[in-house]
Motif scaffolding. Structure first.
Motif, PDB file in Angstrom:
ATOM      1  N   GLU A 123       4.214  10.087   1.445  1.00 31.92           N
ATOM      2  CA  GLU A 123       3.804   9.363   0.242  1.00 31.92           C
ATOM      3  C   GLU A 123       4.996   8.846  -0.551  1.00 31.92           C
ATOM      4  O   GLU A 123       4.912   8.656  -1.760  1.00 31.92           O
ATOM      5  CB  GLU A 123       2.951  10.280  -0.653  1.00 31.92           C
ATOM      6  CG  GLU A 123       1.740  10.889   0.029  1.00 31.92           C
ATOM      7  CD  GLU A 123       0.797   9.826   0.574  1.00 31.92           C
ATOM      8  OE1 GLU A 123       0.619   8.793  -0.107  1.00 31.92           O
ATOM      9  OE2 GLU A 123       0.259  10.023   1.674  1.00 31.92           O
ATOM     10  N   SER A 124       6.088   8.592   0.129  1.00 28.65           N
ATOM     11  CA  SER A 124       7.296   8.132  -0.564  1.00 28.65           C
ATOM     12  C   SER A 124       7.038   6.864  -1.371  1.00 28.65           C
ATOM     13  O   SER A 124       6.494   5.884  -0.849  1.00 28.65           O
ATOM     14  CB  SER A 124       8.421   7.858   0.438  1.00 28.65           C
ATOM     15  OG  SER A 124       9.534   7.258  -0.211  1.00 28.65           O
ATOM     16  N   LYS A 127       8.386   3.379   0.006  1.00 33.20           N
ATOM     17  CA  LYS A 127       7.833   2.707   1.180  1.00 33.20           C
ATOM     18  C   LYS A 127       7.866   1.187   0.983  1.00 33.20           C
ATOM     19  O   LYS A 127       7.433   0.667  -0.038  1.00 33.20           O
ATOM     20  CB  LYS A 127       6.394   3.155   1.409  1.00 33.20           C
ATOM     21  CG  LYS A 127       5.782   2.608   2.688  1.00 33.20           C
ATOM     22  CD  LYS A 127       4.407   3.196   2.936  1.00 33.20           C
ATOM     23  CE  LYS A 127       3.824   2.674   4.249  1.00 33.20           C
ATOM     24  NZ  LYS A 127       2.485   3.262   4.529  1.00 33.20           N
TER      25      LYS A 127
END
Length: 218
Positions: A123-124, A127
Protein backbone atom coordinates in the motif's frame (compact mmCIF):
# COMPACT_ATOMS: atom_id res chain seq x y z
CA UNK A 1 3.60 23.52 -7.02
CA UNK A 2 5.66 20.54 -8.20
CA UNK A 3 8.66 19.18 -6.30
CA UNK A 4 11.69 17.36 -7.69
CA UNK A 5 13.91 15.37 -5.32
CA UNK A 6 17.39 15.32 -6.87
CA UNK A 7 20.13 13.05 -5.52
CA UNK A 8 23.74 12.91 -6.75
CA UNK A 9 26.19 10.33 -5.46
CA UNK A 10 29.27 10.65 -7.68
CA UNK A 11 32.58 11.18 -5.89
CA UNK A 12 33.74 13.37 -8.78
CA UNK A 13 33.10 17.11 -8.90
CA UNK A 14 30.56 18.48 -11.35
CA UNK A 15 33.12 19.26 -14.05
CA UNK A 16 34.46 15.69 -14.01
CA UNK A 17 31.32 13.64 -13.48
CA UNK A 18 29.19 12.24 -16.27
CA UNK A 19 26.31 11.38 -13.97
CA UNK A 20 26.28 14.90 -12.49
CA UNK A 21 26.30 16.48 -15.95
CA UNK A 22 23.39 14.34 -17.08
CA UNK A 23 21.31 14.87 -13.93
CA UNK A 24 21.98 18.61 -14.29
CA UNK A 25 20.56 18.50 -17.84
CA UNK A 26 17.43 16.73 -16.58
CA UNK A 27 17.02 19.18 -13.72
CA UNK A 28 17.43 22.20 -16.00
CA UNK A 29 14.74 20.90 -18.36
CA UNK A 30 12.46 20.09 -15.41
CA UNK A 31 12.89 23.57 -13.96
CA UNK A 32 12.14 25.18 -17.30
CA UNK A 33 8.78 23.41 -17.17
CA UNK A 34 8.31 24.37 -13.52
CA UNK A 35 9.76 27.86 -12.97
CA UNK A 36 7.88 28.06 -9.67
CA UNK A 37 8.64 24.47 -8.70
CA UNK A 38 10.82 23.29 -5.84
CA UNK A 39 14.01 21.25 -6.14
CA UNK A 40 15.17 19.44 -3.02
CA UNK A 41 18.82 18.58 -3.64
CA UNK A 42 21.07 16.18 -1.77
CA UNK A 43 24.70 15.63 -2.68
CA UNK A 44 25.25 12.28 -1.00
CA UNK A 45 28.99 12.37 -1.67
CA UNK A 46 29.57 15.83 -0.19
CA UNK A 47 27.11 15.36 2.68
CA UNK A 48 26.50 11.64 3.26
CA UNK A 49 23.49 10.56 5.25
CA UNK A 50 24.31 8.18 8.11
CA UNK A 51 24.12 4.46 7.57
CA UNK A 52 21.00 3.01 9.15
CA UNK A 53 21.76 2.11 12.74
CA UNK A 54 19.95 0.02 15.33
CA UNK A 55 18.26 2.96 17.05
CA UNK A 56 16.74 4.45 13.90
CA UNK A 57 15.85 1.06 12.41
CA UNK A 58 13.88 -0.22 15.39
CA UNK A 59 12.29 3.16 16.08
CA UNK A 60 10.03 2.62 13.08
CA UNK A 61 8.45 -0.38 14.82
CA UNK A 62 8.09 0.97 18.33
CA UNK A 63 5.90 3.53 20.08
CA UNK A 64 7.51 7.00 19.83
CA UNK A 65 6.59 7.52 23.50
CA UNK A 66 9.13 4.81 24.39
CA UNK A 67 12.01 6.39 22.47
CA UNK A 68 14.88 7.77 24.48
CA UNK A 69 16.62 11.01 23.46
CA UNK A 70 19.21 9.28 21.23
CA UNK A 71 16.66 7.11 19.49
CA UNK A 72 14.28 10.03 19.00
CA UNK A 73 17.06 12.10 17.42
CA UNK A 74 18.15 9.25 15.14
CA UNK A 75 14.58 8.62 14.02
CA UNK A 76 13.92 12.33 13.44
CA UNK A 77 16.77 12.40 10.92
CA UNK A 78 15.28 9.38 9.19
CA UNK A 79 11.81 10.93 9.09
CA UNK A 80 13.23 14.07 7.47
CA UNK A 81 14.60 11.98 4.58
CA UNK A 82 11.35 10.04 4.31
CA UNK A 83 9.26 13.21 4.17
CA UNK A 84 11.45 14.61 1.38
CA UNK A 85 10.70 11.49 -0.63
CA UNK A 86 7.00 11.48 0.21
CA UNK A 87 6.60 15.10 -0.88
CA UNK A 88 8.32 14.62 -4.23
CA UNK A 89 6.39 14.56 -7.49
CA UNK A 90 9.42 13.13 -9.29
CA UNK A 91 12.80 11.76 -8.20
CA UNK A 92 16.13 12.07 -10.02
CA UNK A 93 19.05 9.88 -8.97
CA UNK A 94 22.65 10.01 -10.15
CA UNK A 95 23.99 6.48 -9.66
CA UNK A 96 27.45 5.89 -11.12
CA UNK A 97 28.71 2.33 -11.06
CA UNK A 98 31.41 1.72 -8.46
CA UNK A 99 32.85 -1.80 -8.25
CA UNK A 100 29.88 -3.17 -10.20
CA UNK A 101 27.28 -1.63 -7.86
CA UNK A 102 25.91 1.67 -6.51
CA UNK A 103 27.86 4.04 -4.25
CA UNK A 104 27.55 3.16 -0.57
CA UNK A 105 26.21 6.64 0.12
CA UNK A 106 23.22 5.97 -2.13
CA UNK A 107 22.66 2.62 -0.44
CA UNK A 108 22.66 4.41 2.93
CA UNK A 109 19.96 6.81 1.71
CA UNK A 110 17.85 3.93 0.41
CA UNK A 111 18.11 2.09 3.74
CA UNK A 112 16.97 5.21 5.55
CA UNK A 113 13.89 5.88 3.39
CA UNK A 114 12.64 2.29 3.06
CA UNK A 115 10.18 2.05 5.94
CA UNK A 116 7.84 -0.93 5.79
CA UNK A 117 4.25 0.12 6.30
CA UNK A 118 5.00 3.73 5.43
CA UNK A 119 6.99 4.19 2.23
CA UNK A 120 7.37 0.51 1.38
CA UNK A 121 4.90 -2.30 1.00
CA UNK A 122 1.79 -3.21 -1.00
CA UNK A 123 0.00 0.00 0.00
CA UNK A 124 2.94 2.33 -0.55
CA UNK A 125 1.82 5.93 -1.16
CA UNK A 126 4.75 6.18 -3.57
CA UNK A 127 3.17 3.81 -6.07
CA UNK A 128 3.53 5.28 -9.55
CA UNK A 129 6.14 7.86 -8.49
CA UNK A 130 8.36 8.60 -11.50
CA UNK A 131 12.03 7.93 -10.71
CA UNK A 132 14.72 8.66 -13.27
CA UNK A 133 18.11 7.05 -12.64
CA UNK A 134 21.28 8.16 -14.42
CA UNK A 135 23.35 4.97 -14.28
CA UNK A 136 26.74 5.95 -15.68
CA UNK A 137 29.56 3.43 -15.98
CA UNK A 138 33.16 3.34 -17.18
CA UNK A 139 32.67 0.36 -19.47
CA UNK A 140 29.70 -1.37 -21.01
CA UNK A 141 27.50 -3.92 -19.25
CA UNK A 142 24.80 -4.07 -21.90
CA UNK A 143 23.20 -7.31 -23.01
CA UNK A 144 25.61 -9.30 -25.12
CA UNK A 145 28.78 -7.72 -23.71
CA UNK A 146 31.36 -9.78 -21.76
CA UNK A 147 30.43 -8.06 -18.50
CA UNK A 148 26.67 -8.33 -18.85
CA UNK A 149 26.49 -10.59 -15.78
CA UNK A 150 28.21 -7.99 -13.60
CA UNK A 151 25.51 -5.33 -14.00
CA UNK A 152 24.28 -4.69 -10.45
CA UNK A 153 23.13 -1.08 -10.77
CA UNK A 154 20.12 -1.17 -13.08
CA UNK A 155 19.06 -4.64 -11.99
CA UNK A 156 19.29 -3.75 -8.31
CA UNK A 157 17.67 -0.32 -8.43
CA UNK A 158 14.88 -1.39 -10.76
CA UNK A 159 14.02 -4.36 -8.56
CA UNK A 160 14.27 -2.39 -5.33
CA UNK A 161 12.37 0.74 -6.35
CA UNK A 162 9.57 -1.14 -8.07
CA UNK A 163 9.10 -3.85 -5.44
CA UNK A 164 9.43 -1.61 -2.37
CA UNK A 165 7.76 1.58 -3.57
CA UNK A 166 5.87 0.57 -6.69
CA UNK A 167 7.74 3.40 -8.44
CA UNK A 168 7.86 3.86 -12.20
CA UNK A 169 11.60 3.63 -12.87
CA UNK A 170 13.32 4.91 -15.99
CA UNK A 171 17.05 4.68 -16.74
CA UNK A 172 19.48 6.87 -18.66
CA UNK A 173 22.74 4.97 -19.19
CA UNK A 174 25.84 6.85 -20.36
CA UNK A 175 28.53 4.22 -20.74
CA UNK A 176 32.21 3.85 -21.67
CA UNK A 177 32.99 6.97 -19.65
CA UNK A 178 36.61 5.83 -19.12
CA UNK A 179 37.36 5.57 -22.83
CA UNK A 180 38.97 9.01 -23.05
CA UNK A 181 41.34 8.35 -20.14
CA UNK A 182 42.14 4.67 -20.66
CA UNK A 183 44.50 4.03 -23.61
CA UNK A 184 43.23 0.46 -23.87
CA UNK A 185 39.77 1.85 -24.65
CA UNK A 186 40.87 4.49 -27.17
CA UNK A 187 39.05 2.85 -30.07
CA UNK A 188 35.81 3.14 -28.09
CA UNK A 189 35.95 6.93 -27.77
CA UNK A 190 33.46 7.55 -30.63
CA UNK A 191 30.99 5.15 -28.99
CA UNK A 192 31.54 6.85 -25.63
CA UNK A 193 30.91 10.28 -27.12
CA UNK A 194 27.74 9.04 -28.82
CA UNK A 195 26.52 7.48 -25.57
CA UNK A 196 27.13 10.71 -23.66
CA UNK A 197 25.38 12.82 -26.28
CA UNK A 198 22.38 10.47 -26.22
CA UNK A 199 22.29 10.57 -22.42
CA UNK A 200 22.19 14.37 -22.40
CA UNK A 201 19.46 14.41 -25.04
CA UNK A 202 17.45 11.80 -23.13
CA UNK A 203 17.85 13.76 -19.91
CA UNK A 204 16.57 16.94 -21.52
CA UNK A 205 13.64 15.10 -23.11
CA UNK A 206 12.67 13.20 -19.97
CA UNK A 207 13.10 16.29 -17.80
CA UNK A 208 10.55 18.07 -19.98
CA UNK A 209 8.16 15.12 -19.88
CA UNK A 210 8.28 14.62 -16.13
CA UNK A 211 8.29 18.35 -15.52
CA UNK A 212 5.25 19.05 -17.66
CA UNK A 213 2.41 20.41 -15.51
CA UNK A 214 -0.51 18.03 -15.20
CA UNK A 215 -3.74 19.57 -16.41
CA UNK A 216 -6.48 19.45 -13.79
CA UNK A 217 -9.89 18.09 -14.68
CA UNK A 218 -12.60 20.66 -15.29
Amino acid sequence: MATLLHLDSSLSPAEGSTSRAVTAAFRKAWQEQNPDGTVVYRDLAAAPVPHLGTLAAFAAFTDPATHGPEQAAAFAERVKLVEELEQADAVLIGAPMYNFSIPSTLKAWLDQVIVMGRTAGPESPLKGLPVTVVASRGGSYAAGTPREGLEYVQNYLDGLLTSMFGAEVDFIVPELTLAASNPAMAELIPLAEASYAKALADAESKGKVFGAPVASAA
